[in-house]
Design an enzyme around this catalytic site. Structure first.
Site, mmCIF file in Angstrom:
data_model
loop_
_atom_site.group_PDB
_atom_site.id
_atom_site.type_symbol
_atom_site.label_atom_id
_atom_site.label_comp_id
_atom_site.label_asym_id
_atom_site.label_seq_id
_atom_site.Cartn_x
_atom_site.Cartn_y
_atom_site.Cartn_z
ATOM 1 N N ARG A 169 93.071 87.793 9.735
ATOM 2 C CA ARG A 169 91.785 88.486 9.851
ATOM 3 C C ARG A 169 91.810 89.907 9.276
ATOM 4 N NH1 ARG A 169 91.592 84.129 10.303
ATOM 5 N NH2 ARG A 169 90.689 82.807 11.922
ATOM 6 N N SER A 246 83.465 85.642 16.933
ATOM 7 C CA SER A 246 84.547 86.042 17.835
ATOM 8 C C SER A 246 84.664 87.562 17.816
ATOM 9 C CB SER A 246 85.864 85.401 17.402
ATOM 10 O OG SER A 246 85.778 83.995 17.464
ATOM 11 N N GLU A 351 87.253 92.401 16.266
ATOM 12 C CA GLU A 351 87.265 91.841 14.923
ATOM 13 C C GLU A 351 86.190 92.467 14.042
ATOM 14 O OE1 GLU A 351 86.768 87.426 12.923
ATOM 15 O OE2 GLU A 351 87.911 87.628 14.754
#
Length: 359
Positions: A169, A246, A351
Site C-alpha cells: 500500500r 479500508s 491508508e
C-alpha cells in the site's frame, strides 16, 4: 486544444467518496494530459499550492478545505497494444480514467490480469501511488510502466516499476508531490484467464484451488459480489459505501517483535485463539479488521445515531452516515486506533492521504 474549466471556492466533499472536506480556493478540471501538465506547471510558476485529485477515494480533506488550487484530472484515453519488447498484451490509460471502468474495458476486450482489482473506487492514476491491491493481486504484479510529470524539471517521462519502490500500500510516489502520474500501463493476459487466485475466499468462490486460474470475466463478477457484501462497491444510496475503503492498513510487525504481540493477544483472548497472520517482507502482517473487532469495536460502532460509524458490513471502513464532518471522522479513527494499541500493543496507520488534517 486543451480542455480545462475553472471554478472558484468549490467544496471538495462532493469530489471524494467520504463526502467530507471544505473548499479549495479554486478547482480546475482538466480533461486531457496536456492541460494537466500546463495547469500544474503554471501554478508552480507562481508558487500556488496544488492539490492533485482523481476519484477522491483515498482522500480525507480537512473541514477547513485546501488553501490553494485543486486540480482534478479527468483525462479518459484507453489504448490496447502489444509490447515490442516482449510481445505481451498491455493497456495504457490516462490517469483520469475511472479505475473500475478500465478493469471492465480489459475484461470486455477479452483480456485478463486486472479482474481481481474490480470494484475498487478511484482513478487509474492513483493505483501505482498506493500500490492498490485486493484479493491476492497488487498493482505491482501487473504494472508495465508509469508516465509522470516531473515538476522539478517540467518534463514528462516513463518510469519502470523498479524505480517506484512499490511495497504494501505504498510507493515512492506516495506522500510526495514532485511527481504526478498522468498515465499508467499494465500487462494483460491475452488468453482471457485471470491472475493466479491466491486469496482463499475468492478461489473458494470460483471453485478452484488456491493459485489456480479462471475465466477473467467470471472472476470479476465474483470479486464484485464479494466486495458488495462488505460495502466496498460505491452506491450513493448505501451509506456503508460512503467511505475511503479500508481506513487502516494491515499492520506489519517485525519478526523479532511478533512473538510478544502474539503472547499479548493470547493473554487477552485465550491461548487457543487463532490469530490470522501472513508473511511479509519486513516481518509478520496482522489483520487490521480482526484486531479492531477483537478490541471490542463491532460493526456499526458507536451506534445508529452517530454521524460517523464503522461500516455495518466491514469494521475496517469508517463511514459518513450523511452529514459528518472530517473532525468527527478523525475522532472515530483515533478512538479505534488507540483502542487497538491499548488492547494489543499494535498501532494502526491510516491508508488514506490526509489533506490539511492529521490523525
Amino acid at each position: 486544444m486543451t480542455e480545462t474549466s475553472l471554478q472558484p471556492g468549490v467544496p471538495l466533499a462532493g469530489l471524494t467518496t467520504l463526502r467530507v472536506g471544505g473548499p479549495a480556493r479554486a478547482l480546475l478540471r482538466c480533461e486531457d494530459t496536456r492541460s494537466v501538465v500546463e495547469e500544474i506547471l503554471a501554478a508552480d510558476a507562481v508558487s500556488e499550492p496544488v492539490l492533485v485529485m482523481g476519484g477522491g477515494s483515498n482522500l480525507v480533506i480537512a473541514d477547513a478545505g485546501f488553501a490553494g488550487t485543486a486540480i482534478r484530472i479527468e483525462s479518459s484515453r484507453i489504448e490496447f497494444g502489444t509490447g515490442r519488447e516482449s510481445g505481451r498484451a498491455h493497456v495504457t490509460a490516462d490517469a483520469g480514467v475511472t479505475w473500475d471502468d478500465l478493469v471492465a474495458a480489459t475484461v470486455e476486450a477479452g483480456f485478463g490480469g486486472l479482474e481481481c482489482l474490480s470494484g475498487i473506487p478511484g482513478s487509474t492514476g492513483a493505483t501505482p501511488v498506493q500500490n492498490v491491491g485486493a484479493y491476492g493481486v497488487e498493482v505491482a504484479d501487473v504494472l508495465r510502466e508509469v508516465q509522470v510529470l516531473d515538476r522539478r524539471s517540467g518534463t514528462l517521462r516513463w518510469v519502470a516499476p523498479g524505480e517506484l519502490g512499490l511495497a504494501y500500500r505504498t510507493s515512492r510516489l506516495k506522500h510526495r508531490d514532485e511527481m504526478v502520474v498522468v498515465a499508467v500501463s499494465f500487462w494483460l493476459n491475452d488468453d482471457r484467464a485471470s491472475q493466479p487466485l491466491r486469496y482463499r475466499e475468492l478461489s473458494a468462490a470460483m471453485g478452484v484451488e488456491p493459485g489456480g486460474r479462471a475465466d477473467a470475466a467470471a472472476v470479476r463478477e465474483a470479486v464484485l459480489a464479494l466486495r458488495a457484501g462488505k460495502g466496498m462497491v460505491l452506491d450513493p444510496d448505501d451509506h456503508d459505501t460512503w467511505s475511503a475503503g479500508s481506513f487502516f492498513t494491515n499492520p506489519i510487525v517485525g519478526a523479532d517483535d511478533a512473538p510478544a504481540i502474539l503472547d499479548r493477544i493470547a493473554g487477552r483472548l485465550g491461548a487457543d485463539v487463532a490469530v490470522p497472520t501472513y508473511p511479509a517482507p519486513d516481518g509478520v502482517k496482522f489483520s487490521a479488521g480482526w484486531l479492531i473487532e477483537r478490541a471490542g469495536y463491532a460493526k456499526g460502532y458507536p451506534g445508529p445515531h452517530a454521524p460517523v460509524r464503522l461500516s455495518t458490513k466491514h469494521t475496517l471502513a469508517l463511514t459518513n452516515r450523511g452529514g459528518a464532518t472530517t473532525e468527527e471522522l478523525l475522532a472515530l479513527a483515533r478512538d479505534v486506533r488507540d483502542g487497538v494499541a491499548d488492547t494489543f500493543g499494535i498501532t494502526l496507520h491510516p491508508e488514506p492521504v490526509l489533506v490539511n488534517c492529521a490523525l
